[in-house]
Write a protein that holds these residues in place. Sequence first.
Motif, PDB file in Angstrom:
ATOM      1  N   THR A  99     -22.004   2.547  33.822  1.00  0.00           N
ATOM      2  CA  THR A  99     -22.627   1.402  34.487  1.00  0.00           C
ATOM      3  C   THR A  99     -23.762   1.911  35.374  1.00  0.00           C
ATOM      4  N   SER A 100     -24.903   1.321  35.201  1.00  0.00           N
ATOM      5  CA  SER A 100     -26.082   1.758  35.953  1.00  0.00           C
ATOM      6  C   SER A 100     -25.907   1.440  37.437  1.00  0.00           C
ATOM      7  N   ALA A 101     -26.141   2.445  38.296  1.00  0.00           N
ATOM      8  CA  ALA A 101     -26.074   2.230  39.734  1.00  0.00           C
ATOM      9  C   ALA A 101     -27.275   1.433  40.238  1.00  0.00           C
ATOM     10  N   THR A 102     -28.312   1.383  39.447  1.00  0.00           N
ATOM     11  CA  THR A 102     -29.541   0.701  39.872  1.00  0.00           C
ATOM     12  C   THR A 102     -29.511  -0.787  39.560  1.00  0.00           C
ATOM     13  N   ILE A 103     -29.115  -1.108  38.314  1.00  0.00           N
ATOM     14  CA  ILE A 103     -29.157  -2.526  37.900  1.00  0.00           C
ATOM     15  C   ILE A 103     -27.763  -3.101  37.698  1.00  0.00           C
ATOM     16  N   GLY A 104     -26.710  -2.274  37.810  1.00  0.00           N
ATOM     17  CA  GLY A 104     -25.336  -2.772  37.742  1.00  0.00           C
ATOM     18  C   GLY A 104     -24.922  -3.282  36.385  1.00  0.00           C
ATOM     19  N   VAL A 105     -25.408  -2.727  35.276  1.00  0.00           N
ATOM     20  CA  VAL A 105     -25.072  -3.160  33.919  1.00  0.00           C
ATOM     21  C   VAL A 105     -24.573  -1.940  33.153  1.00  0.00           C
ATOM     22  N   SER A 106     -23.547  -2.126  32.262  1.00  0.00           N
ATOM     23  CA  SER A 106     -23.048  -1.036  31.438  1.00  0.00           C
ATOM     24  C   SER A 106     -24.073  -0.725  30.356  1.00  0.00           C
ATOM     25  N   LEU A 107     -24.567   0.516  30.347  1.00  0.00           N
ATOM     26  CA  LEU A 107     -25.642   0.923  29.438  1.00  0.00           C
ATOM     27  C   LEU A 107     -25.230   2.151  28.664  1.00  0.00           C
ATOM     28  N   LEU A 108     -25.865   2.295  27.481  1.00  0.00           N
ATOM     29  CA  LEU A 108     -25.771   3.537  26.715  1.00  0.00           C
ATOM     30  C   LEU A 108     -27.091   4.275  26.909  1.00  0.00           C
ATOM     31  N   TYR A 109     -27.008   5.463  27.487  1.00  0.00           N
ATOM     32  CA  TYR A 109     -28.205   6.253  27.778  1.00  0.00           C
ATOM     33  C   TYR A 109     -28.379   7.321  26.699  1.00  0.00           C
ATOM     34  N   VAL A 110     -29.617   7.445  26.170  1.00  0.00           N
ATOM     35  CA  VAL A 110     -29.972   8.525  25.250  1.00  0.00           C
ATOM     36  C   VAL A 110     -31.214   9.218  25.826  1.00  0.00           C
ATOM     37  N   ALA A 111     -31.078  10.512  26.082  1.00  0.00           N
ATOM     38  CA  ALA A 111     -32.189  11.271  26.690  1.00  0.00           C
ATOM     39  C   ALA A 111     -32.677  12.337  25.723  1.00  0.00           C
ATOM     40  N   LEU A 112     -34.045  12.408  25.547  1.00  0.00           N
ATOM     41  CA  LEU A 112     -34.646  13.411  24.670  1.00  0.00           C
ATOM     42  C   LEU A 112     -35.573  14.292  25.507  1.00  0.00           C
ATOM     43  N   PRO A 113     -35.592  15.581  25.185  1.00  0.00           N
ATOM     44  CA  PRO A 113     -36.499  16.459  25.930  1.00  0.00           C
ATOM     45  C   PRO A 113     -37.956  16.210  25.552  1.00  0.00           C
ATOM     46  N   ILE A 114     -38.834  16.257  26.578  1.00  0.00           N
ATOM     47  CA  ILE A 114     -40.293  16.220  26.320  1.00  0.00           C
ATOM     48  C   ILE A 114     -40.730  17.681  26.236  1.00  0.00           C
ATOM     49  N   VAL A 115     -41.027  18.110  25.032  1.00  0.00           N
ATOM     50  CA  VAL A 115     -41.249  19.524  24.751  1.00  0.00           C
ATOM     51  C   VAL A 115     -42.742  19.822  24.678  1.00  0.00           C
ATOM     52  N   ASP A 116     -43.135  20.899  25.358  1.00  0.00           N
ATOM     53  CA  ASP A 116     -44.529  21.379  25.320  1.00  0.00           C
ATOM     54  C   ASP A 116     -44.482  22.891  25.114  1.00  0.00           C
ATOM     55  N   ASP A 117     -44.976  23.310  23.953  1.00  0.00           N
ATOM     56  CA  ASP A 117     -44.980  24.739  23.580  1.00  0.00           C
ATOM     57  C   ASP A 117     -43.558  25.320  23.644  1.00  0.00           C
ATOM     58  N   GLY A 118     -42.612  24.536  23.103  1.00  0.00           N
ATOM     59  CA  GLY A 118     -41.232  25.019  23.023  1.00  0.00           C
ATOM     60  C   GLY A 118     -40.480  24.978  24.334  1.00  0.00           C
ATOM     61  N   ARG A 119     -41.081  24.372  25.375  1.00  0.00           N
ATOM     62  CA  ARG A 119     -40.442  24.313  26.684  1.00  0.00           C
ATOM     63  C   ARG A 119     -40.324  22.857  27.119  1.00  0.00           C
ATOM     64  N   ALA A 120     -39.118  22.503  27.667  1.00  0.00           N
ATOM     65  CA  ALA A 120     -38.877  21.126  28.116  1.00  0.00           C
ATOM     66  C   ALA A 120     -39.560  20.932  29.450  1.00  0.00           C
ATOM     67  N   VAL A 121     -40.571  20.026  29.453  1.00  0.00           N
ATOM     68  CA  VAL A 121     -41.323  19.775  30.678  1.00  0.00           C
ATOM     69  C   VAL A 121     -40.916  18.456  31.312  1.00  0.00           C
ATOM     70  N   GLY A 122     -40.023  17.758  30.661  1.00  0.00           N
ATOM     71  CA  GLY A 122     -39.556  16.468  31.180  1.00  0.00           C
ATOM     72  C   GLY A 122     -38.566  15.851  30.232  1.00  0.00           C
ATOM     73  N   VAL A 123     -38.175  14.633  30.568  1.00  0.00           N
ATOM     74  CA  VAL A 123     -37.163  13.939  29.770  1.00  0.00           C
ATOM     75  C   VAL A 123     -37.610  12.496  29.611  1.00  0.00           C
ATOM     76  N   ILE A 124     -37.528  12.016  28.381  1.00  0.00           N
ATOM     77  CA  ILE A 124     -37.726  10.592  28.132  1.00  0.00           C
ATOM     78  C   ILE A 124     -36.345   9.995  27.877  1.00  0.00           C
ATOM     79  N   ARG A 125     -35.924   9.042  28.693  1.00  0.00           N
ATOM     80  CA  ARG A 125     -34.590   8.446  28.554  1.00  0.00           C
ATOM     81  C   ARG A 125     -34.705   6.990  28.180  1.00  0.00           C
ATOM     82  N   VAL A 126     -33.943   6.610  27.130  1.00  0.00           N
ATOM     83  CA  VAL A 126     -33.953   5.234  26.629  1.00  0.00           C
ATOM     84  C   VAL A 126     -32.542   4.673  26.782  1.00  0.00           C
ATOM     85  N   ALA A 127     -32.407   3.463  27.278  1.00  0.00           N
ATOM     86  CA  ALA A 127     -31.081   2.854  27.493  1.00  0.00           C
ATOM     87  C   ALA A 127     -31.094   1.395  27.084  1.00  0.00           C
ATOM     88  N   LEU A 128     -29.974   0.948  26.521  1.00  0.00           N
ATOM     89  CA  LEU A 128     -29.785  -0.460  26.169  1.00  0.00           C
ATOM     90  C   LEU A 128     -28.373  -0.888  26.584  1.00  0.00           C
TER      91      LEU A 128
END
Length: 597
Positions: free
Chosen positions: A137-166
């Motif tokens: 359950t999201s602490a921000t919006i108070g709804v049960s969500l499924l979170y999927v996070a993918l690495p943002i890769v630059d030259d083989g190194r993770a420089v961030g994360v893009i997270r998608v939830a529904l």
Amino acid sequence: MISALIHFLRRSIARKLTLTLVGFVALTTIAAGIYLTRALEVFAVETLEARLTSIGRLIHDEALALIVRKASLDDVRAFALRAARPTGARISVIAADGRVLGDSEVPVEDLPRVENHAGRPEVRAALSGRVGRHRRTSATIGVSLLYVALPIVDDGRAVGVIRVALPLTAVTSSYAEIHRVMLAGGLVALVVACGIGLFVAHRVTKPVVQMQSIAHRLSEGDFTVRAPIRSPDEIGALGRALNGLAARLRENIHDLGHEQAKATAILDGMIEGVIAVDGRDIILLMNERARSMFGLDATRGEGKPFLEVIRNTELHEVFRESRAAGEVSVSHRELRLAIPVERRVQVNAVPLRLGPDEVGVVMVLHDVTELRRLEQVRTEFVANVSHELRTPLTAIQGYLETLLSGALEERQNARRFLEIVFRHTERLGRLLNDLTDLSNIELGRVSLKLAPTRLDVLAIMGPKAVSGRVGLSSRLSPDLPSMLADRDRLVQVVLNLVDNAVKYTPEGGRVTVQARTVAEGQVEIDVTDTGIGIPPIDLPRITERFYRVDKARSRELGGTGLGLAIVKHLVFAHGGQLRIESEPGRGTTVHVTLPIA
């Protein structure tokens, strides 16, 4: 309610069969529904995860460009809103250090208040180069969500994360219709199962009900009925067995009637314990009185070997003598039985002709224990009375002979001798009076005048206690109720008890009379002394006639040996109880319990 339902179901095989079938279908339907629900949930979550992963991969490059050129928070927020609009998903862009750079659900001005996401499970997995997944359950919006996070890769190194939830409701909203279909199908299956169960149960139980009726008629003595046999299955086999049983019962009842006639003929001539044994030493009959004599229960006796059931050597000798003596001779013997209780039994044994070549024995056992005990009591009583009378008579005779021989002229000695004669004469009178009282009480010739009676004997016993230098006190409860008793006999009981207590208490001792209510409808009178006490071995016989613990002291004090015997019979005549407790050297307490008026 539940017990009534269980009783209702247990009374019918048809109900049991129907309930079993319906229960099986219900359990199967529930199990299938649970499995299908879980399978759909797993499939839905996996489908949603694949969908969110695809969304994340589609927007990966644009998110990478924003992070590489270090775009402003407004640009990242605009990117998240633009990416979330066509899919309805929640898009979050997270830096490598866990800071949220943009979120489609969080305005830019609120981002500083959002906690660092470096510790979130899906973010940790994405920063390690894997696709992270987590449901909460999201602490921000108070709804049960499924979170999927993918690495943002630059030259083989993770420089961030893009997270998608529904929200999970996006895939579970269709479950309600599926559940309704499953519920309707389950109800239809239960109704069909109930119908089938009732039909099958009726077909199976109908012949069983018929056989039940036939068995009931057999139990009432109608052995002509027969069960219908319609099939070769187990029900048919049961019917054939029931018919065979009816035929055998008819034959056995005839045989049992013949045997019962023989047993009745034997019992009609016997009035005490009876044992009939056949030619093979098997017990044919043993009545209840014989069983009680040998401590046997109702299941032991008939049909078992005589030597196995009754283990008494003398009785076996009588048995063998009677069989060897012939048909006319009657064997007599009196023997002692030690088990289960000691008793004397008079045995009369006669041969019993059961067939041309079979001779058994009938033994009649007469319990003469009480008769022998009474004879012993009578013998002891005559001996005791003779002894008790002989002692004072011998003394009287001796002193009178002395007086007649010349002592009568010696005035001082003559008076002393006559006083001794007088005391022995008084003792004879007391003895005869006590014997008369005891005899009348035992024969029931004493008429008790029962009336409400108060306890007051201290004034009568006071002078005797003073003369014996013994303290006499009473502890009577102020609310002590009246007793239902004959006043004169109650006074006699207490006088005897107090008199005994004073006699056997040394100088300086104390005798206490107390009375109290001990139970509903009962009053207990206790006479306690600090005297010499009674040894444990003498306590069981202390109320017998002429029984004395210290014979010399008792006669010296003028006792007749009948006081406690009279007390016991008077207490029992009042419907009361007598109990004696004593410890040698410590004193004695006599408890008398009488009913309340």
